[in-house]
Design a protein around this motif. Structure first.
Motif, PDB file in Angstrom:
ATOM      1  N   GLY A 116       0.901  -1.195   0.052  1.00  0.00           N
ATOM      2  CA  GLY A 116       0.024   0.050  -0.038  1.00  0.00           C
ATOM      3  C   GLY A 116       0.733   1.292  -0.010  1.00  0.00           C
ATOM      4  O   GLY A 116       1.533   1.664  -0.946  1.00  0.00           O
ATOM      5  N   GLN A 117       0.908   1.787   1.154  1.00  0.00           N
ATOM      6  CA  GLN A 117       1.772   2.954   1.245  1.00  0.00           C
ATOM      7  C   GLN A 117       3.350   2.493   1.336  1.00  0.00           C
ATOM      8  O   GLN A 117       3.575   1.612   2.019  1.00  0.00           O
ATOM      9  CB  GLN A 117       1.496   3.901   2.626  1.00  0.00           C
ATOM     10  N   VAL A 118       4.121   3.200   0.500  1.00  0.00           N
ATOM     11  CA  VAL A 118       5.783   2.773   0.993  1.00  0.00           C
ATOM     12  C   VAL A 118       6.480   3.878   1.324  1.00  0.00           C
ATOM     13  O   VAL A 118       6.302   5.016   0.530  1.00  0.00           O
ATOM     14  CB  VAL A 118       6.058   2.052  -0.599  1.00  0.00           C
ATOM     15  N   ALA A 119       7.743   3.926   1.658  1.00  0.00           N
ATOM     16  CA  ALA A 119       8.609   4.833   2.268  1.00  0.00           C
ATOM     17  C   ALA A 119       9.825   4.565   1.810  1.00  0.00           C
ATOM     18  O   ALA A 119      10.274   3.245   1.660  1.00  0.00           O
ATOM     19  CB  ALA A 119       8.400   5.228   3.614  1.00  0.00           C
ATOM     20  N   PRO A 120      10.838   5.404   1.662  1.00  0.00           N
ATOM     21  CA  PRO A 120      12.289   4.921   1.075  1.00  0.00           C
ATOM     22  C   PRO A 120      13.225   4.504   1.948  1.00  0.00           C
ATOM     23  O   PRO A 120      13.148   4.926   3.226  1.00  0.00           O
ATOM     24  CB  PRO A 120      12.614   6.472   0.468  1.00  0.00           C
TER      25      PRO A 120
END
Length: 211
Positions: A116-120
């Motif tokens: 779903g939401q992803v972050a680096p």
């Protein structure tokens, strides 16, 4: 961040396994090999992920090295960059790859959930900028990253990754520097193969502190 997995989930394969995932990486990494003899990983984790699990996924371009582990975000997390414990037993194999041949990201939820939401993530020491999205496009001829909600941002023309074996991912999209300050970006991946457009892929990219 507290590592949940015990033992640490990591594998070095002799043969590749083909994954159906389209989005494989969202990271900043050195072009060459990371500094040092230990794997160092950090992530830009949004404030509103506090008290929830996240999943860190790492894979090499050839698909031979892979790790997938869940972490718990502290209930009082205020957002920003955090180091992630990475007790690798295969440091030599992982660090043999230049940063250009490693993909990784963190996603909200445990490792059993769909993306779903992803972050680096930051792969290696002293890596600060230059975020890229890494994709498995099944060797498409052209791939573009568009930002429908941000008309001032130009579309990104993605490039084929420079690796002989591109089993896990084959395409790199370098993000414009200004997107980091936006906190959250909705992006759309569009690929073309043999003159035909493939299905769109919608990405929800998060940049740390901004909710």
């Amino acid at each position: 961040m507290t590592l949940i997995e015990n033992p640490f989930n990591e594998v070095v394969r002799k043969g590749t396994e083909i994954s159906g995932a389209r989005l494989v990486g969202f990271l900043a990494a050195p072009s060459g090999r990371p500094e040092g003899d230990a794997v160092e990983v950090a992530a830009a984790i949004p404030a509103d992920w506090q008290g929830q699990p996240l999943c860190l996924k790492i894979v090499s371009a050839d698909g031979l090295y892979e790790s997938r582990n869940a972490y718990a975000v502290a209930p009082d997390w205020v957002g920003g960059r955090a180091d992630l414990s990475y007790p690798s037993t295969h440091e030599k194999e992982a660090l043999a790859y230049p940063g250009s041949q490693i993909a990784g990201l963190v996603s909200l939820g445990d490792c059993r959930q769909s993306l779903g939401q992803v972050a680096p993530i930051f792969w290696g020491r002293n890596v600060e900028t230059g975020f890229a999205v890494l994709l498995n496009t099944a060797r498409s001829d052209e791939t573009f990253l568009t930002f429908p909600d941000q008309p001032d941002l130009e579309d990104v023309t993605c490039e084929a990754t420079r690796s002989e074996l591109r089993t896990a991912f084959d395409t790199r999209c370098d993000l414009p520097p200004g997107v980091v300050a936006m906190g959250t970006i909705e992006a759309v991946v569009v690929s073309f193969k043999n003159g035909e457009m493939g299905p769109e892929e919608h990405l929800s990219l998060r940049f740390g502190a901004a909710p």
